[in-house]
Write an enzyme that holds these catalytic residues in place. Structure first.
Site, PDB file in Angstrom:
ATOM      1  N   SER A 136       3.141   5.101  -9.982  1.00 51.14           N
ATOM      2  CA  SER A 136       4.455   5.060 -10.647  1.00 51.14           C
ATOM      3  C   SER A 136       5.400   4.057  -9.999  1.00 51.14           C
ATOM      4  O   SER A 136       6.206   3.417 -10.668  1.00 51.14           O
ATOM      5  CB  SER A 136       5.077   6.448 -10.691  1.00 51.14           C
ATOM      6  OG  SER A 136       5.847   6.701  -9.554  1.00 51.14           O
ATOM      7  N   ASP A 153       6.901  14.930 -12.676  1.00 54.10           N
ATOM      8  CA  ASP A 153       5.907  15.979 -12.395  1.00 54.10           C
ATOM      9  C   ASP A 153       4.662  15.302 -11.804  1.00 54.10           C
ATOM     10  O   ASP A 153       3.541  15.587 -12.187  1.00 54.10           O
ATOM     11  CB  ASP A 153       5.569  16.733 -13.685  1.00 54.10           C
ATOM     12  CG  ASP A 153       4.779  18.013 -13.417  1.00 54.10           C
ATOM     13  OD1 ASP A 153       4.837  18.543 -12.284  1.00 54.10           O
ATOM     14  OD2 ASP A 153       4.107  18.478 -14.352  1.00 54.10           O
ATOM     15  N   HIS A 156       3.483  16.043  -5.533  1.00 54.25           N
ATOM     16  CA  HIS A 156       4.448  17.035  -5.093  1.00 54.25           C
ATOM     17  C   HIS A 156       4.710  16.990  -3.589  1.00 54.25           C
ATOM     18  O   HIS A 156       5.372  17.865  -3.042  1.00 54.25           O
ATOM     19  CB  HIS A 156       4.009  18.441  -5.524  1.00 54.25           C
ATOM     20  CG  HIS A 156       4.134  18.652  -7.012  1.00 54.25           C
ATOM     21  ND1 HIS A 156       3.525  17.808  -7.927  1.00 54.25           N
ATOM     22  CD2 HIS A 156       4.806  19.571  -7.745  1.00 54.25           C
ATOM     23  CE1 HIS A 156       3.811  18.228  -9.148  1.00 54.25           C
ATOM     24  NE2 HIS A 156       4.590  19.292  -9.068  1.00 54.25           N
TER      25      HIS A 156
HETATM   26 MG    MG Z   1       4.120  20.617 -12.535  1.00 53.86          MG
END
Ligand code: MG
Length: 223
Positions: A136, A153, A156
């Protein structure tokens, strides 16, 4: 402390999503239905011109993309879904969210791309969703212009989440929305990286519009 917002799905949106129910149930992923509907509602409420694109970071095999894409298609708004399709850290072997059926036996690496394409075909979203197979941060450098909606999303981990935020949030136009998944104020319930992004957005010009499960949606404006 922001009071939870009551989610009410407009009839038209409920009708659109009802047509996707079977596919939603059959698609792997980590998006409970109440959160998926709230995510769809967030884009549904976007009143920006339809040439301002929406961007999703973290496609996986396309569960959240069904929700966003269904609305984007109706709005005739392009939805760009960014993922390197090699799985986030938490999807790798030995981690909590690893699915061994998603490992390419030839390369030995995670590969969610072909399933993602299949999901888009089944959802009739191939003309709405632009598949960006990229890291990204790298892709952000090649993506100039403003965006009207951003859903984070992706990875994480603290560093991955911060990089997604810093690469893409500055591209959100006034009146645009930022949605973040897996926001857990209580560290006992989940990792803290998305929660840190959420807290940061609230002091950087966003105000909360939707809270559903671990999904938070904020709008960028000066009011
Ligand atoms: Mg998620």
């Amino acid at each position: 402390m922001v009071a939870p917002h009551q989610i009410e799905i407009p009839k038209e949106l409920a009708r659109l999503l009802a047509g996707r129910q079977e596919l939603i149930r059959a698609t792997k992923g980590f998006m409970p239905q109440d959160e998926g509907k709230a995510l769809a509602l967030a884009l549904y409420d976007c009143d920006l011109p339809n040439d301002v694109p929406a961007v999703e970071i973290g496609s996986y095999v396309g569960l959240s993309t069904i929700y966003l894409g269904t609305v984007a298609k109706e709005q005739m708004r392009p939805l760009v879904s960014v993922d390197h399709h090699r799985g986030s850290q938490e999807n790798q072997a030995g981690w909590e969210y690893h699915d061994p059926t998603l490992v390419d036996p030839i390369s030995g690496k995670m590969d969610t791309l072909y399933l993602f394409r299949r999901t888009l075909e089944l959802a009739q979203l191939a003309d709405t969703v632009i598949i960006a197979v990229a890291d990204s941060q790298t892709f952000a450098k090649a993506f100039s212009g403003e965006i009207g909606f951003l859903f984070i999303d992706g990875g994480h981990g603290i560093d991955e989440a911060r990089t997604d935020y810093e690469s893409w949030v500055p591209k959100i136009t006034q009146g645009g929305h930022l949605a973040i998944h897996d926001v857990f104020p209580d560290p006992a319930l989940g990792g803290q990286a998305p929660f840190l992004l959420y807290q940061r957005a609230l002091v950087e010009g966003f105000h909360e519009t939707i809270a559903q499960g671990s999904l938070r949606v904020m709008r960028k404006d000066s009011k």
